[in-house]
Write a protein that holds these residues in place. Structure first.
Motif, PDB file in Angstrom:
ATOM      1  N   VAL A   1       8.842  11.355  -4.883  1.00  0.00           N
ATOM      2  CA  VAL A   1       9.437  10.242  -4.134  1.00  0.00           C
ATOM      3  C   VAL A   1      10.178   9.319  -5.116  1.00  0.00           C
ATOM      4  CG1 VAL A   1       7.942  10.230  -2.093  1.00  0.00           C
ATOM      5  CG2 VAL A   1       7.156   9.133  -4.186  1.00  0.00           C
ATOM      6  N   PRO A   2      11.163   9.856  -5.862  1.00  0.00           N
ATOM      7  CA  PRO A   2      11.832   9.054  -6.890  1.00  0.00           C
ATOM      8  C   PRO A   2      12.568   7.842  -6.343  1.00  0.00           C
ATOM      9  CG  PRO A   2      13.022  11.110  -6.490  1.00  0.00           C
ATOM     10  CD  PRO A   2      11.710  11.216  -5.767  1.00  0.00           C
ATOM     11  N   GLU A   3      12.874   7.865  -5.054  1.00  0.00           N
ATOM     12  CA  GLU A   3      13.594   6.734  -4.465  1.00  0.00           C
ATOM     13  C   GLU A   3      12.665   5.584  -4.071  1.00  0.00           C
ATOM     14  OE1 GLU A   3      11.843   9.071  -1.239  1.00  0.00           O
ATOM     15  OE2 GLU A   3      12.953   9.582  -3.064  1.00  0.00           O
ATOM     16  N   MET A   4      11.359   5.789  -4.118  1.00  0.00           N
ATOM     17  CA  MET A   4      10.414   4.758  -3.698  1.00  0.00           C
ATOM     18  C   MET A   4      10.444   3.574  -4.666  1.00  0.00           C
ATOM     19  SD  MET A   4       6.303   5.063  -2.988  1.00  0.00           S
ATOM     20  CE  MET A   4       6.555   6.124  -1.571  1.00  0.00           C
ATOM     21  N   SER A   5      10.374   2.385  -4.144  1.00  0.00           N
ATOM     22  CA  SER A   5      10.316   1.169  -4.960  1.00  0.00           C
ATOM     23  C   SER A   5       8.911   0.596  -4.881  1.00  0.00           C
ATOM     24  CB  SER A   5      11.329   0.135  -4.459  1.00  0.00           C
ATOM     25  OG  SER A   5      11.272  -1.042  -5.236  1.00  0.00           O
ATOM     26  N   LEU A   6       8.303   0.389  -6.041  1.00  0.00           N
ATOM     27  CA  LEU A   6       6.946  -0.127  -6.098  1.00  0.00           C
ATOM     28  C   LEU A   6       6.943  -1.562  -6.611  1.00  0.00           C
ATOM     29  CD1 LEU A   6       5.009   2.924  -7.590  1.00  0.00           C
ATOM     30  CD2 LEU A   6       5.187   2.235  -5.196  1.00  0.00           C
ATOM     31  N   GLY A   7       6.060  -2.374  -6.060  1.00  0.00           N
ATOM     32  CA  GLY A   7       5.945  -3.757  -6.513  1.00  0.00           C
ATOM     33  C   GLY A   7       6.968  -4.667  -5.869  1.00  0.00           C
ATOM     34  N   ARG A   8       6.870  -5.947  -6.233  1.00  0.00           N
ATOM     35  CA  ARG A   8       7.693  -6.979  -5.601  1.00  0.00           C
ATOM     36  C   ARG A   8       8.469  -7.790  -6.655  1.00  0.00           C
ATOM     37  NH1 ARG A   8       6.308  -8.610  -0.579  1.00  0.00           N
ATOM     38  NH2 ARG A   8       6.377 -10.827  -1.094  1.00  0.00           N
TER      39      ARG A   8
ATOM     40  N   ALA B   1       2.173  -3.018   3.392  1.00  0.00           N
ATOM     41  CA  ALA B   1       1.672  -1.774   2.811  1.00  0.00           C
ATOM     42  C   ALA B   1       2.617  -0.620   3.115  1.00  0.00           C
ATOM     43  CB  ALA B   1       0.281  -1.472   3.363  1.00  0.00           C
ATOM     44  N   LEU B   2       2.772   0.278   2.143  1.00  0.00           N
ATOM     45  CA  LEU B   2       3.625   1.447   2.316  1.00  0.00           C
ATOM     46  C   LEU B   2       2.899   2.523   3.100  1.00  0.00           C
ATOM     47  CD1 LEU B   2       4.990   1.632  -1.330  1.00  0.00           C
ATOM     48  CD2 LEU B   2       6.302   0.979   0.698  1.00  0.00           C
ATOM     49  N   ASP B   3       3.624   3.162   4.013  1.00  0.00           N
ATOM     50  CA  ASP B   3       3.077   4.273   4.788  1.00  0.00           C
ATOM     51  C   ASP B   3       3.225   5.552   3.967  1.00  0.00           C
ATOM     52  OD1 ASP B   3       2.048   5.772   6.803  1.00  0.00           O
ATOM     53  OD2 ASP B   3       3.603   5.313   8.273  1.00  0.00           O
TER      54      ASP B   3
ATOM     55  N   TRP C   1      -2.261   4.048   4.069  1.00  0.00           N
ATOM     56  CA  TRP C   1      -1.445   2.965   3.532  1.00  0.00           C
ATOM     57  C   TRP C   1      -1.684   2.776   2.033  1.00  0.00           C
ATOM     58  CZ3 TRP C   1       1.726   1.976   7.318  1.00  0.00           C
ATOM     59  CH2 TRP C   1       1.272   2.058   8.644  1.00  0.00           C
ATOM     60  N   TYR C   2      -0.678   2.206   1.373  1.00  0.00           N
ATOM     61  CA  TYR C   2      -0.776   1.934  -0.066  1.00  0.00           C
ATOM     62  C   TYR C   2      -0.167   0.581  -0.379  1.00  0.00           C
ATOM     63  CZ  TYR C   2       0.052   2.269  -5.106  1.00  0.00           C
ATOM     64  OH  TYR C   2       0.075   2.026  -6.448  1.00  0.00           O
ATOM     65  N   VAL C   3      -0.893  -0.216  -1.158  1.00  0.00           N
ATOM     66  CA  VAL C   3      -0.385  -1.511  -1.634  1.00  0.00           C
ATOM     67  C   VAL C   3      -0.365  -1.470  -3.155  1.00  0.00           C
ATOM     68  CG1 VAL C   3      -0.685  -4.012  -1.691  1.00  0.00           C
ATOM     69  CG2 VAL C   3      -1.295  -2.734   0.376  1.00  0.00           C
ATOM     70  N   HIS C   4       0.811  -1.647  -3.728  1.00  0.00           N
ATOM     71  CA  HIS C   4       0.994  -1.546  -5.165  1.00  0.00           C
ATOM     72  C   HIS C   4       1.065  -2.941  -5.786  1.00  0.00           C
ATOM     73  CE1 HIS C   4       2.417   0.371  -8.896  1.00  0.00           C
ATOM     74  NE2 HIS C   4       3.154  -0.709  -9.034  1.00  0.00           N
ATOM     75  N   GLU C   5       0.056  -3.274  -6.562  1.00  0.00           N
ATOM     76  CA  GLU C   5       0.013  -4.510  -7.340  1.00  0.00           C
ATOM     77  C   GLU C   5       0.411  -5.758  -6.524  1.00  0.00           C
ATOM     78  OE1 GLU C   5       1.890  -4.121 -11.166  1.00  0.00           O
ATOM     79  OE2 GLU C   5       1.037  -2.121 -11.486  1.00  0.00           O
ATOM     80  N   PRO C   6      -0.410  -6.105  -5.545  1.00  0.00           N
ATOM     81  CA  PRO C   6      -0.084  -7.267  -4.719  1.00  0.00           C
ATOM     82  C   PRO C   6      -0.060  -8.588  -5.487  1.00  0.00           C
ATOM     83  CG  PRO C   6      -2.336  -6.536  -4.303  1.00  0.00           C
ATOM     84  CD  PRO C   6      -1.682  -5.471  -5.136  1.00  0.00           C
ATOM     85  N   CYS C   7      -0.625  -8.607  -6.693  1.00  0.00           N
ATOM     86  CA  CYS C   7      -0.667  -9.856  -7.469  1.00  0.00           C
ATOM     87  C   CYS C   7       0.441  -9.946  -8.505  1.00  0.00           C
ATOM     88  CB  CYS C   7      -2.016  -9.990  -8.174  1.00  0.00           C
ATOM     89  SG  CYS C   7      -3.436 -10.035  -7.059  1.00  0.00           S
TER      90      CYS C   7
END
Length: 269
Positions: free
Chosen positions: A203-210, A76-78, A50-56
Motif C-alpha cells: 500500500v505505497p500510496e497510504m499516508s500514515l500519521g497527521r 481510524a484507517l479501514d 481499523w488502524y490508528v497510526h501514532e495518534p499523539c
C-alpha cells in the motif's frame, strides 16, 4: 475509507475506545523498533478492522492539545485488504513512547488485550532514526528524549503498577522467524493465530500519521513490503556514534538488556 463518523464524547480516551472498538490492541515502542511492521501484521488478523497510526504525533511535534489525539482516534484507517473471514470490529493503535508521554496511562488503560511492546537493539534503532533525519535534511543528533527508551521505562513501570498486562517482543528475532514468533505472540494475547498475519498487500500510496507527509519516507519500506523481511543490518559499535551521543546510546542499551531479561519478554524455543 475512514471509520464511521462518531464524535468523541466526554470522558477518557480509554472509555471512548472501549465503547467504539472491540478488541483494542495497543502497540507501544521506541522509534525505529519495528512497531509499524508489527502493526501491519496484526491488522491482518480477522479480529481487527481499523488502524490508528501514532495518534499523539501532533501532540508532541506540533504542540497541539489532546483534541488532536481525539481527532486521530476518530479517523481510524479501514483495512485495505481484509483476509477471508474478517468480521471483527477491533482496532490496532500504534504509538511511540515519547510522543505519548502525557497519555501513556490512558492508552495502556484502553487496551482490552495485553499491550504489545516492540523493541530492538538501540544501536540499530538510534542509527536508523539518525539516517531518517539526515534524509530530511535535519540534524541527525536528535534530542535524547526522542530515542524513546526513558519513556518506555516509564510506561512499563506504569503498566506494572496498574496491573496492565503486556508482552515485549524483539522485532529482530520476530523478523528472523515470524512463523514461530507470531503464534507465540497470539498465544500471549489470548487470540487465535492466523497465517494471514505473515503477509499483507503493498500500500505505497497510504499516508500514515497527521504530520502532513513530513515523515512519509520513514514508512516507505514497510508500506511497500509484503511481509517480514529478514534482518540484514550489522550492529554498529558505540564509537560509531557521535561523541555527544555515546553515553546516551549506552544507557539505552543497558535499558534494552534489562527489559529483554525480564519476565514479560516473549521467548520462542
Amino acid at each position: 475509507m475512514k471509520s464511521p463518523a462518531a464524535p468523541l464524547r466526554a470522558g477518557s480516551l480509554a472509555d471512548h475506545l472501549r465503547r467504539r472498538y472491540s478488541p483494542v490492541l495497543v502497540i507501544l515502542s521506541p522509534p525505529r523498533c519495528g512497531s509499524t511492521v508489527v502493526a501491519r501484521s496484526c491488522w491482518r488478523h480477522p479480529l481487527f478492522r481499523w488502524y490508528v497510526h501514532e495518534p499523539c504525533d501532533r501532540l508532541y511535534h506540533r504542540g497541539d492539545d489532546a483534541g488532536s489525539v481525539r481527532a486521530a482516534l476518530s479517523e481510524a484507517l479501514d483495512a485495505p485488504d481484509r483476509p477471508a473471514g474478517g468480521t471483527g470490529h477491533g482496532v490496532v493503535i500504534k504509538e511511540m513512547t515519547f510522543q505519548a508521554r502525557p497519555l501513556l496511562a490512558e492508552l495502556a488503560g484502553a487496551a482490552t488485550l495485553p499491550v504489545v511492546v516492540t523493541v530492538r537493539d538501540p544501536r540499530l534503532a538510534i542509527r536508523s532514526r539518525m539516517r531518517q533525519l539526515e534524509k530530511a535534511g535535519e540534524d541527525p543528533c536528535f534530542p535524547p528524549v526522542e530515542s524513546g527508551w526513558a519513556d518506555l521505562g516509564h510506561a512499563l513501570a506504569l503498566m506494572r503498577r496498574a496491573g496492565v498486562p503486556y508482552v515485549v517482543t524483539d522485532v529482530t528475532r520476530l523478523s528472523e522467524r515470524p512463523a514461530d514468533h507470531l503464534p507465540a505472540l497470539c498465544a500471549r494475547l489470548g487470540i487465535p493465530y492466523t497465517p494471514a498475519m505473515l503477509s499483507w498487500p503493498r500500500v505505497p500510496e497510504m499516508s500514515l500519521g497527521r504530520l502532513d507527509g513530513e515523515q512519509r519516507h520513514w514508512y516507505a519500506r514497510v508500506l511497500s513490503s509484503t511481509g517480514f523481511q529478514p534482518p540484514d543490518e550489522q550492529v554498529p559499535p558505540l564509537d560509531a556514534f557521535p561523541a555527544g551521543m555515546r553515553a546516551h546510546v549506552a544507557g539505552c542499551l543497558a535499558a534494552y538488556e534489562e527489559i529483554m531479561a525480564g519476565p514479560h519478554t516473549l521467548e520462542v524455543a
